[in-house]
Design a protein around this motif. Sequence first.
Motif, PDB file in Angstrom:
ATOM      1  N   THR A 134      68.326  65.444  34.747  1.00  0.00           N
ATOM      2  CA  THR A 134      69.373  65.047  33.803  1.00  0.00           C
ATOM      3  C   THR A 134      69.228  63.568  33.497  1.00  0.00           C
ATOM      4  N   VAL A 135      69.602  63.212  32.292  1.00  0.00           N
ATOM      5  CA  VAL A 135      69.603  61.821  31.857  1.00  0.00           C
ATOM      6  C   VAL A 135      70.959  61.543  31.229  1.00  0.00           C
ATOM      7  N   THR A 136      71.600  60.474  31.637  1.00  0.00           N
ATOM      8  CA  THR A 136      72.945  60.164  31.175  1.00  0.00           C
ATOM      9  C   THR A 136      73.002  58.774  30.557  1.00  0.00           C
ATOM     10  N   GLN A 137      73.487  58.724  29.340  1.00  0.00           N
ATOM     11  CA  GLN A 137      73.757  57.453  28.676  1.00  0.00           C
ATOM     12  C   GLN A 137      75.264  57.385  28.502  1.00  0.00           C
ATOM     13  N   SER A 138      75.883  56.489  29.209  1.00  0.00           N
ATOM     14  CA  SER A 138      77.345  56.464  29.281  1.00  0.00           C
ATOM     15  C   SER A 138      78.002  55.702  28.143  1.00  0.00           C
ATOM     16  N   PHE A 183      61.327  56.440  29.485  1.00  0.00           N
ATOM     17  CA  PHE A 183      61.070  55.939  28.140  1.00  0.00           C
ATOM     18  C   PHE A 183      62.391  55.560  27.463  1.00  0.00           C
ATOM     19  N   TRP A 184      62.293  54.628  26.542  1.00  0.00           N
ATOM     20  CA  TRP A 184      63.338  54.390  25.570  1.00  0.00           C
ATOM     21  C   TRP A 184      62.751  54.619  24.189  1.00  0.00           C
ATOM     22  N   TYR A 185      63.489  55.424  23.389  1.00  0.00           N
ATOM     23  CA  TYR A 185      63.116  55.677  22.019  1.00  0.00           C
ATOM     24  C   TYR A 185      64.224  55.167  21.101  1.00  0.00           C
ATOM     25  N   LYS A 186      63.801  54.757  19.923  1.00  0.00           N
ATOM     26  CA  LYS A 186      64.717  54.278  18.891  1.00  0.00           C
ATOM     27  C   LYS A 186      64.661  55.252  17.722  1.00  0.00           C
ATOM     28  N   GLN A 187      65.837  55.606  17.189  1.00  0.00           N
ATOM     29  CA  GLN A 187      65.885  56.489  16.023  1.00  0.00           C
ATOM     30  C   GLN A 187      66.749  55.835  14.950  1.00  0.00           C
ATOM     31  N   PRO A 188      66.125  55.184  13.975  1.00  0.00           N
ATOM     32  CA  PRO A 188      66.876  54.603  12.858  1.00  0.00           C
ATOM     33  C   PRO A 188      67.381  55.709  11.934  1.00  0.00           C
ATOM     34  N   PRO A 189      68.149  55.342  10.911  1.00  0.00           N
ATOM     35  CA  PRO A 189      68.676  56.358   9.989  1.00  0.00           C
ATOM     36  C   PRO A 189      67.598  57.217   9.324  1.00  0.00           C
ATOM     37  N   SER A 190      66.399  56.723   9.252  1.00  0.00           N
ATOM     38  CA  SER A 190      65.296  57.515   8.694  1.00  0.00           C
ATOM     39  C   SER A 190      64.963  58.726   9.565  1.00  0.00           C
ATOM     40  N   ARG A 191      65.527  58.785  10.770  1.00  0.00           N
ATOM     41  CA  ARG A 191      65.391  59.828  11.811  1.00  0.00           C
ATOM     42  C   ARG A 191      64.024  59.871  12.481  1.00  0.00           C
ATOM     43  N   GLN A 192      63.130  58.936  12.140  1.00  0.00           N
ATOM     44  CA  GLN A 192      61.836  58.850  12.808  1.00  0.00           C
ATOM     45  C   GLN A 192      62.024  58.268  14.203  1.00  0.00           C
ATOM     46  N   MET A 193      61.686  59.013  15.219  1.00  0.00           N
ATOM     47  CA  MET A 193      61.788  58.539  16.608  1.00  0.00           C
ATOM     48  C   MET A 193      60.607  57.607  16.904  1.00  0.00           C
ATOM     49  N   ILE A 194      60.924  56.435  17.431  1.00  0.00           N
ATOM     50  CA  ILE A 194      59.897  55.427  17.696  1.00  0.00           C
ATOM     51  C   ILE A 194      59.955  55.039  19.166  1.00  0.00           C
ATOM     52  N   LEU A 195      58.810  55.067  19.832  1.00  0.00           N
ATOM     53  CA  LEU A 195      58.756  54.660  21.230  1.00  0.00           C
ATOM     54  C   LEU A 195      58.955  53.150  21.332  1.00  0.00           C
ATOM     55  N   TYR A 238      69.608  54.836  20.154  1.00  0.00           N
ATOM     56  CA  TYR A 238      68.621  54.652  21.211  1.00  0.00           C
ATOM     57  C   TYR A 238      68.759  55.776  22.241  1.00  0.00           C
ATOM     58  N   PHE A 239      67.619  56.379  22.562  1.00  0.00           N
ATOM     59  CA  PHE A 239      67.595  57.469  23.529  1.00  0.00           C
ATOM     60  C   PHE A 239      66.766  57.068  24.746  1.00  0.00           C
ATOM     61  N   CYS A 240      67.304  57.353  25.903  1.00  0.00           N
ATOM     62  CA  CYS A 240      66.592  57.220  27.158  1.00  0.00           C
ATOM     63  C   CYS A 240      66.004  58.590  27.493  1.00  0.00           C
ATOM     64  N   ALA A 241      64.817  58.629  28.066  1.00  0.00           N
ATOM     65  CA  ALA A 241      64.183  59.905  28.387  1.00  0.00           C
ATOM     66  C   ALA A 241      63.387  59.792  29.668  1.00  0.00           C
ATOM     67  N   LEU A 249      59.931  66.073  28.220  1.00  0.00           N
ATOM     68  CA  LEU A 249      60.901  65.013  28.433  1.00  0.00           C
ATOM     69  C   LEU A 249      62.325  65.551  28.367  1.00  0.00           C
ATOM     70  N   THR A 250      63.172  64.959  29.206  1.00  0.00           N
ATOM     71  CA  THR A 250      64.611  65.207  29.142  1.00  0.00           C
ATOM     72  C   THR A 250      65.252  63.964  28.554  1.00  0.00           C
ATOM     73  N   PHE A 251      66.050  64.137  27.502  1.00  0.00           N
ATOM     74  CA  PHE A 251      66.653  63.022  26.789  1.00  0.00           C
ATOM     75  C   PHE A 251      68.133  62.892  27.119  1.00  0.00           C
ATOM     76  N   GLY A 252      68.599  61.647  27.078  1.00  0.00           N
ATOM     77  CA  GLY A 252      70.029  61.409  27.136  1.00  0.00           C
ATOM     78  C   GLY A 252      70.667  61.694  25.781  1.00  0.00           C
ATOM     79  N   GLN A 253      71.984  61.506  25.712  1.00  0.00           N
ATOM     80  CA  GLN A 253      72.723  61.830  24.496  1.00  0.00           C
ATOM     81  C   GLN A 253      72.644  60.725  23.444  1.00  0.00           C
TER      82      GLN A 253
END
Lengths: 112, 115
Positions: free
Chosen positions: B3-7, B35-47, B90-93, B103-107
């Motif tokens: 599990t991954v939790t982003q509070s 990992f940390w990923y970034k998802q801007p409004p374009s919805r492209q996930m970026i490492l 921003y997603f943690c995984a 990968l398991t991603f946070g919310q």
Amino acid sequence: GAGVSQSPSNKVTEKGKDVELRCDPISGHTALYWYRQSLGQGLEFLIYFQGNSAPDKSGLPSDRFSAERTGGSVSTLTIQRTQQEDSAVYLCASSFGMNGYTFGSGTRLTVV
Amino acid sequence: AQTVTQSQPEMSVQEAETVTLSCTYDTSESDYYLFWYKQPPSRQMILVIRQEAYKQQNATENRFSVNFQKAAKSFSLKISDSQLGDAAMYFCAQGGGTSYGKLTFGQGTILTVHP
């Protein structure tokens, strides 16, 4: 290509119809993944292909969902008899080892 | 199960300031990756950044750095000198070990940057 390519970018379909979503991974990447992202939510794992091994289908939500990967490259995710709860962004990613995924831009599926 | 939790559902920061995004995880694996990923409004996930659990040294990538506390199973992301272009989800995984590449991603945490 240089990145992971997904098509179509957007798809609107009527409830009960079948849809096919396509993913073209980065050449040489041995692993391919499908995730689903509902509005404002995190990523839900669907299925994972690694080389010639049997795919990990543990995340597929129902038997209406299936995926295949032909020739270790292009993958197709098929949703049969679509339901409104299937509406989401479907993200594909590929990777080589544990260097991290490269994601496609996703397919936004809307079931009306 | 992992599990991954982003509070923090949302965070905000002033341009040029520093912000820290929190992430905790739970795994029985001894060898894994974060990992940390970034998802801007374009919805492209970026490492954004990657950390191997066997390395004690915290990973850094330009203005992005992590605070990896293995015993506490904590993996926070620090963004220094925040820029308007950092605004995103921003997603943690976490992955690796017996899950290998899965990968398991946070919310996710929505980051707003104010000019």
